[in-house]
Design an enzyme around this catalytic site. Sequence first.
Site, mmCIF file in Angstrom:
data_model
loop_
_atom_site.group_PDB
_atom_site.id
_atom_site.type_symbol
_atom_site.label_atom_id
_atom_site.label_comp_id
_atom_site.label_asym_id
_atom_site.label_seq_id
_atom_site.Cartn_x
_atom_site.Cartn_y
_atom_site.Cartn_z
ATOM 1 N N GLU A 33 0.817 -1.228 0.000
ATOM 2 C CA GLU A 33 0.000 0.000 0.000
ATOM 3 C C GLU A 33 0.845 1.270 0.000
ATOM 4 O OE1 GLU A 33 -0.687 -2.631 1.803
ATOM 5 O OE2 GLU A 33 -2.856 -2.955 2.014
ATOM 6 N N HIS A 68 3.644 1.745 -1.788
ATOM 7 C CA HIS A 68 3.882 2.012 -3.208
ATOM 8 C C HIS A 68 2.595 2.531 -3.872
ATOM 9 C CE1 HIS A 68 6.908 -1.355 -2.486
ATOM 10 N NE2 HIS A 68 7.664 -0.399 -2.937
ATOM 11 N N VAL A 70 3.089 5.175 4.650
ATOM 12 C CA VAL A 70 1.906 4.348 4.917
ATOM 13 C C VAL A 70 2.309 3.269 5.914
ATOM 14 C CG1 VAL A 70 0.205 2.779 3.898
ATOM 15 C CG2 VAL A 70 0.955 4.807 2.634
ATOM 16 N N SER A 116 8.701 -3.712 1.769
ATOM 17 C CA SER A 116 8.837 -5.038 1.154
ATOM 18 C C SER A 116 9.664 -5.939 2.055
ATOM 19 C CB SER A 116 9.509 -4.920 -0.219
ATOM 20 O OG SER A 116 8.846 -3.958 -1.006
ATOM 21 N N ARG A 117 10.623 -5.347 2.782
ATOM 22 C CA ARG A 117 11.511 -6.143 3.637
ATOM 23 C C ARG A 117 10.813 -6.666 4.893
ATOM 24 N NH1 ARG A 117 15.828 -2.523 1.504
ATOM 25 N NH2 ARG A 117 17.327 -3.884 0.473
HETATM 26 P P1 AMP Z 1 11.200 0.459 -2.869
HETATM 27 O O1 AMP Z 1 10.409 -0.467 -3.725
HETATM 28 O O2 AMP Z 1 11.413 -0.032 -1.485
HETATM 29 O O3 AMP Z 1 12.469 0.931 -3.542
HETATM 30 O O4 AMP Z 1 10.314 1.761 -2.696
HETATM 31 C C1 AMP Z 1 9.846 2.451 -3.825
HETATM 32 C C2 AMP Z 1 9.260 3.769 -3.377
HETATM 33 O O5 AMP Z 1 8.177 3.521 -2.470
HETATM 34 C C3 AMP Z 1 10.272 4.648 -2.612
HETATM 35 O O6 AMP Z 1 10.085 6.004 -2.998
HETATM 36 C C4 AMP Z 1 9.885 4.420 -1.179
HETATM 37 O O7 AMP Z 1 10.215 5.511 -0.335
HETATM 38 C C5 AMP Z 1 8.378 4.279 -1.293
HETATM 39 N N1 AMP Z 1 7.826 3.587 -0.126
HETATM 40 C C6 AMP Z 1 8.248 2.408 0.392
HETATM 41 N N2 AMP Z 1 7.551 2.097 1.507
HETATM 42 C C7 AMP Z 1 6.673 3.112 1.699
HETATM 43 C C8 AMP Z 1 5.670 3.383 2.682
HETATM 44 N N3 AMP Z 1 5.438 2.559 3.699
HETATM 45 N N4 AMP Z 1 4.942 4.522 2.560
HETATM 46 C C9 AMP Z 1 5.175 5.372 1.523
HETATM 47 N N5 AMP Z 1 6.107 5.173 0.567
HETATM 48 C C10 AMP Z 1 6.850 4.059 0.654
#
Ligand code: AMP
Length: 288
Positions: free
Chosen positions: A35, A37, A177, A187-188
């Site tokens: 959510e 993303h 979020v 994701s982790r």
């Molecule tokens: P990632 O796939 O982890 O590289 O994240 C892709 C984008 O989603 C990055 O800009 C992250 O900061 C954002 N993102 C990841 N987790 C969250 C979250 N819980 N709330 C808002 N944005 C997020």
Amino acid sequence: MEHIDAILALRDRVSHARRQGKRIGLVPTMGFLHEGHLSLVEAAHQHSDFVVVSVFVNPTQFGPTEDLEKYPRDLQRDKHLLDGQGYCHVLFTPSVQEMYPSPQETTVNLPTLTQSLCGKSRPGHFAGVATVVCKLFNIVCPDVALFGQKDGQQLAVIQRMVRDLNFPIDVIGVPTVREADGLAKSSRNAYLSATERGHAPILFQALSWARAEIESGQRLTSEILSGIRNIIDQDGLAQIEYVEAVRCDTLQPTDTLEGDIMIAVAAKIGTTRLIDNIRVQIGYNATL
Ligand code: AMP
């Protein structure tokens, strides 16, 4: 939603949309969408007319001992989530070969901004992030790009890169979020065992305590940071990597809480490294 994995095809599709007068939005991700993303995609929908979501697990931002191989991937599920939401026009999933057909000689470095916080324990990580985002910006040529505040240092790095390199792109930071118990979605989080998952909200609990203290008038950074450390230490399982208060734009540490401040933590729960932060805007008249 169209699914494109070649750079030339993506460029063609975006040029076509631009010729139709559309404003282009880009949401870069590493997939295994949640959510958090999807809130970026929703924000992209609000700020543009044609939304591109990239899913690319970028090898150059992982250190040699990090989790590149085991990073969770599920493209079918990602597609399903984006289709269900209905805001993404193009899902862009380049291969490593497509993004790095030959060894990358050029790297984007922001040495000062990446000295602190996660940069200390992840040397080269932000150079990898800045370089791949720079490439994605040049491939997609978006008018607006959306990043999560959850990765606060990443957001500051991208905002600074856009300013320094004159990208004509609005960078928008989207609020974090969270799960119902406050844990920032990531994701982790999939790596956490059931017991570890039970301990993981301690980061946000400590940050929420800090926010309440600041709202009650506390302005001493040292008090806030030691309070956060105590709360996390008492949890017993979480191992703190850092707790810092920095200016949101420069990421410089600050002794007094004034202006736009990010209070950021990183901790390991078991073998999983979690990060979280809150932002506070503190006026000179001591109001929040
Ligand atoms: P990632 O796939 O982890 O590289 O994240 C892709 C984008 O989603 C990055 O800009 C992250 O900061 C954002 N993102 C990841 N987790 C969250 C979250 N819980 N709330 C808002 N944005 C997020």
